[in-house]
Design a protein around this motif. Structure first.
Motif, PDB file in Angstrom:
ATOM      1  N   GLN A 107      -3.671  -3.950   8.879  1.00  0.00           N
ATOM      2  CA  GLN A 107      -2.573  -3.311   8.164  1.00  0.00           C
ATOM      3  C   GLN A 107      -3.066  -2.028   7.529  1.00  0.00           C
ATOM      4  O   GLN A 107      -4.204  -1.955   7.062  1.00  0.00           O
ATOM      5  N   LEU A 108      -2.175  -1.055   7.510  1.00  0.00           N
ATOM      6  CA  LEU A 108      -2.453   0.221   6.881  1.00  0.00           C
ATOM      7  C   LEU A 108      -1.394   0.436   5.812  1.00  0.00           C
ATOM      8  O   LEU A 108      -0.221   0.638   6.127  1.00  0.00           O
ATOM      9  N   ASP A 120       5.980   2.943  -1.336  1.00  0.00           N
ATOM     10  CA  ASP A 120       4.874   2.281  -0.655  1.00  0.00           C
ATOM     11  C   ASP A 120       5.392   1.593   0.611  1.00  0.00           C
ATOM     12  O   ASP A 120       6.489   1.018   0.599  1.00  0.00           O
ATOM     13  N   VAL A 121       4.620   1.673   1.671  1.00  0.00           N
ATOM     14  CA  VAL A 121       4.935   0.965   2.913  1.00  0.00           C
ATOM     15  C   VAL A 121       3.653   0.367   3.472  1.00  0.00           C
ATOM     16  O   VAL A 121       2.554   0.817   3.142  1.00  0.00           O
ATOM     17  N   VAL A 122       3.806  -0.640   4.293  1.00  0.00           N
ATOM     18  CA  VAL A 122       2.665  -1.264   4.964  1.00  0.00           C
ATOM     19  C   VAL A 122       2.948  -1.269   6.456  1.00  0.00           C
ATOM     20  O   VAL A 122       3.933  -1.849   6.915  1.00  0.00           O
ATOM     21  N   LEU A 123       2.079  -0.598   7.207  1.00  0.00           N
ATOM     22  CA  LEU A 123       2.175  -0.559   8.666  1.00  0.00           C
ATOM     23  C   LEU A 123       1.318  -1.682   9.242  1.00  0.00           C
ATOM     24  O   LEU A 123       0.170  -1.853   8.838  1.00  0.00           O
ATOM     25  N   CYS A 141       6.684  -1.197  10.832  1.00  0.00           N
ATOM     26  CA  CYS A 141       6.911  -1.495   9.422  1.00  0.00           C
ATOM     27  C   CYS A 141       8.406  -1.560   9.168  1.00  0.00           C
ATOM     28  O   CYS A 141       9.211  -1.166  10.004  1.00  0.00           O
ATOM     29  N   ALA A 142       8.761  -2.076   8.010  1.00  0.00           N
ATOM     30  CA  ALA A 142      10.143  -2.049   7.533  1.00  0.00           C
ATOM     31  C   ALA A 142      10.152  -1.136   6.311  1.00  0.00           C
ATOM     32  O   ALA A 142       9.307  -1.268   5.426  1.00  0.00           O
TER      33      ALA A 142
END
Length: 173
Positions: A107-108, A120-123, A141-142
């Motif tokens: 995860q990035l 903030d997002v998590v790829l 991601c969402a």
């Protein structure tokens, strides 16, 4: 070979190739009942894969004015002042803050800048596939569009937008 592990990617810095990269997304319309697929152009960015993959970083830029779905009227509305406001905010950007291994892969985490705000997002890295001149990375991601600062248009687009980045990157160093 398709892999979801950064440990198999050659260390170094990679430049995102805009002509071979795309951002695909799916939102919903009509009170969340109808899926709406679309695309946005990737205009640049870099991926730096470190010897310790958890120290890897990435950035990407998207052209907000390239927002395209199957409805030109909707596209104009989304690109307009109430939603993306591309006249004043032509670029959508992502900058990673952390890379980590999970039980399902890599995860990035990072910050998505949209319309002068950020969230903030998590790829999730789906794959990292070697190609002749670098790698093809696919990540998903969402995005909560309200958290990202796109608060208008409740009837035009649902709150969550599911994003897939299909990135081709060539090694620069």
């Amino acid at each position: 070979m398709t892999t979801n592990t950064l440990t198999e990617v050659r260390t170094g810095t990679y430049r995102i190739e805009p002509a071979r990269s795309v951002c695909r997304f799916t939102g919903t319309h009509i009170f969340g009942l109808k899926p709406v697929p679309g695309t946005m152009a990737v205009t640049g960015g870099t991926i730096s894969v470190a010897a310790d993959p958890e120290r890897s970083i990435a950035s990407a830029e998207l052209d907000a004015a390239s927002f395209t779905t199957d409805d030109p009227r909707r596209d104009r509305d989304v690109r307009g002042r109430r939603l993306l406001d591309v006249a004043d905010h032509p670029e959508i950007g992502f900058r990673s803050t952390r890379c980590r291994r999970t039980g399902d892969g890599w995860q990035l985490a990072g910050v998505l800048a949209v319309r002068g705000g950020s969230c903030d997002v998590v790829l999730d890295l789906v794959s990292a596939e070697p190609v002749a001149d670098g790698y093809r990375f696919v990540a998903t991601c969402a995005v909560d569009r309200v958290a990202a600062g796109v608060t208008s248009g409740r009837l035009l687009i649902g709150r969550l937008v599911h994003v897939t980045l299909d990135i081709h990157a060539t090694r620069t160093a």
